[in-house]
Each structure stands twice: as structure tokens, then as C-alpha cells.
Write a protein that holds these residues in place. Sequence first.
Motif, short mmCIF file in Angstrom:
data_model
loop_
_atom_site.label_atom_id
_atom_site.label_comp_id
_atom_site.label_asym_id
_atom_site.label_seq_id
_atom_site.Cartn_x
_atom_site.Cartn_y
_atom_site.Cartn_z
N HIS A 87 0.86 -1.18 0.00
CA HIS A 87 0.00 0.00 0.00
C HIS A 87 0.90 1.22 0.00
CE1 HIS A 87 -4.11 -1.53 0.78
NE2 HIS A 87 -3.45 -2.57 1.26
N ILE A 88 0.76 2.06 -1.01
CA ILE A 88 1.51 3.31 -1.06
C ILE A 88 0.67 4.35 -0.33
CG2 ILE A 88 2.49 5.08 -2.55
CD1 ILE A 88 2.77 2.81 -4.70
N ASP A 89 1.11 4.69 0.87
CA ASP A 89 0.35 5.62 1.71
C ASP A 89 0.64 7.07 1.35
OD1 ASP A 89 -0.85 3.60 3.08
OD2 ASP A 89 0.50 3.69 4.81
N GLY A 90 1.82 7.34 0.85
CA GLY A 90 2.22 8.70 0.51
C GLY A 90 3.14 8.65 -0.68
N LEU A 91 4.44 8.54 -0.41
CA LEU A 91 5.46 8.52 -1.45
C LEU A 91 6.07 7.14 -1.60
CD1 LEU A 91 7.36 9.97 -3.45
CD2 LEU A 91 8.82 10.53 -1.48
N CYS A 92 6.20 6.71 -2.82
CA CYS A 92 6.94 5.49 -3.16
C CYS A 92 7.93 5.91 -4.23
CB CYS A 92 6.01 4.40 -3.66
SG CYS A 92 6.87 2.84 -4.02
N ALA A 93 9.18 6.14 -3.83
CA ALA A 93 10.16 6.69 -4.76
C ALA A 93 11.45 5.91 -4.73
CB ALA A 93 10.45 8.16 -4.40
N SER A 113 2.09 9.29 -4.44
CA SER A 113 3.02 9.64 -5.52
C SER A 113 4.01 8.50 -5.74
CB SER A 113 3.81 10.91 -5.16
OG SER A 113 2.95 12.00 -5.00
N TYR A 114 4.44 8.37 -6.99
CA TYR A 114 5.38 7.31 -7.39
C TYR A 114 6.47 7.98 -8.21
CZ TYR A 114 6.30 2.37 -8.58
OH TYR A 114 6.84 1.11 -8.69
N MET A 115 7.74 7.69 -7.90
CA MET A 115 8.83 8.35 -8.61
C MET A 115 9.93 7.37 -8.99
SD MET A 115 12.14 9.71 -8.42
CE MET A 115 12.70 10.30 -6.86
N VAL A 116 10.35 7.44 -10.25
CA VAL A 116 11.50 6.68 -10.74
C VAL A 116 12.53 7.67 -11.28
CG1 VAL A 116 10.13 4.63 -11.28
CG2 VAL A 116 10.52 6.34 -13.05
N HIS A 117 13.81 7.31 -11.15
CA HIS A 117 14.88 8.21 -11.59
C HIS A 117 16.13 7.41 -11.92
CE1 HIS A 117 17.43 8.14 -7.91
NE2 HIS A 117 16.28 7.77 -7.35
N PRO A 118 17.12 8.05 -12.53
CA PRO A 118 18.36 7.34 -12.84
C PRO A 118 19.06 6.87 -11.56
CG PRO A 118 18.28 9.43 -14.03
CD PRO A 118 17.14 9.43 -13.05
#
Length: 183
Positions: A87-93, A113-118
Motif C-alpha cells: 500500500h503506497i500511503d504517501g510517497l513510493c520513490a 506519488s510514485y517516482m523513478v529516476h536514474p
Amino acid sequence: MGKANSQTNPKSTNNKFWQFRNLADDDQKAELLLYGDISERSWWDDLAALGDVKEITVYINSGGGDVFAAQAIGNMLERNAATVTAHIDGLCASAATIVACHADKVVAAADGSYMVHPVSMGVCDYLTAEDMKNCLKALETIRSSIIALYAKKSGKTEDECAKWMDETNWWTATEAKEKGFVD
């Protein structure tokens, strides 16, 4: 004045980014709270201590952290016989997305929110040219393994997942669902 001790400074005794707990009303269910930066600490004993449960719910609110720790947590959860729901309660980065991708099912709060980066690496030392080449090899290997995991979870191509990572993307829960990261 004396120094603060663990009884007067509870923050110093509870600096874990995780909390495992069996639910008191149901010995077949357990929870894992991943709130904060994921780091290499001795969380694996806590996972093993859960015993045989049928369901594990992972609650995530994390900006990421140590990739290898996230991979280990995710793989241990995936190997567990329990059904794992994240469960993503807030940020999943960042590294937190690795844990989520190992779950059987991912649910995100409407305002999550969901975030992917290098992939990045902290280097605090003097390096030779050969050391720097080895760092680049490590980054590429880590990047490739994450891309493969993202492709497996999302059902998208590795090229598409690589593009998302390389661009750095922040998604709403709805956008993450459209991309295949939230079920």
C-alpha cells in the motif's frame, strides 16, 4: 546537564525505517511499515520472526535509499509463502519502488506519488580512472536489474522503462496505475 539517554530521547532508540508486526487479532496476517529512508540494517531477523503467515501488508511512505537493501527486502517478501500487498500511503520513490515491484499486488492511495529516476552512487573518496570505470560498470548493472524488474512488474518493454528512469518521472497514483506499477 547530563546527556540524554534512551529513556529521555525515544528517537534515538527507534531510528528504524521499518516496523514488522503480527496483527494481534489475526495470527495469519502481518504488517510491514516502510516509512523513511531504506538502509542496510538488520531488518531480516524481524521478517523471519513473523513466522508462517498467509498475508503480509507492506505500507510504504519512502523516498527510497539503499538499492541493495530494497532488493533484499523485496526478494525476501517475494520468496515468502504469504500473499504480499503493498500500500503506497504517501510517497513510493527510488529504491522504495523496488520493494513495491516485488509485491503480489500494489495499491496506492488516491493522493499517493510514485517516482523513478536514474541510478546514482555516492562516492566520497579519491578514485583512479580504473575505480571510476568500475563505478560506471556497477551503475549500469544496477540500472539493468531495476529496468528488468520494472518491465516485469509493469508489462512494458525494458526500453520504455529505461526511458522513464532516465527522464526522472513523478507520477500520481492514477498515472502509476496507467504505467502498470499500481494494480
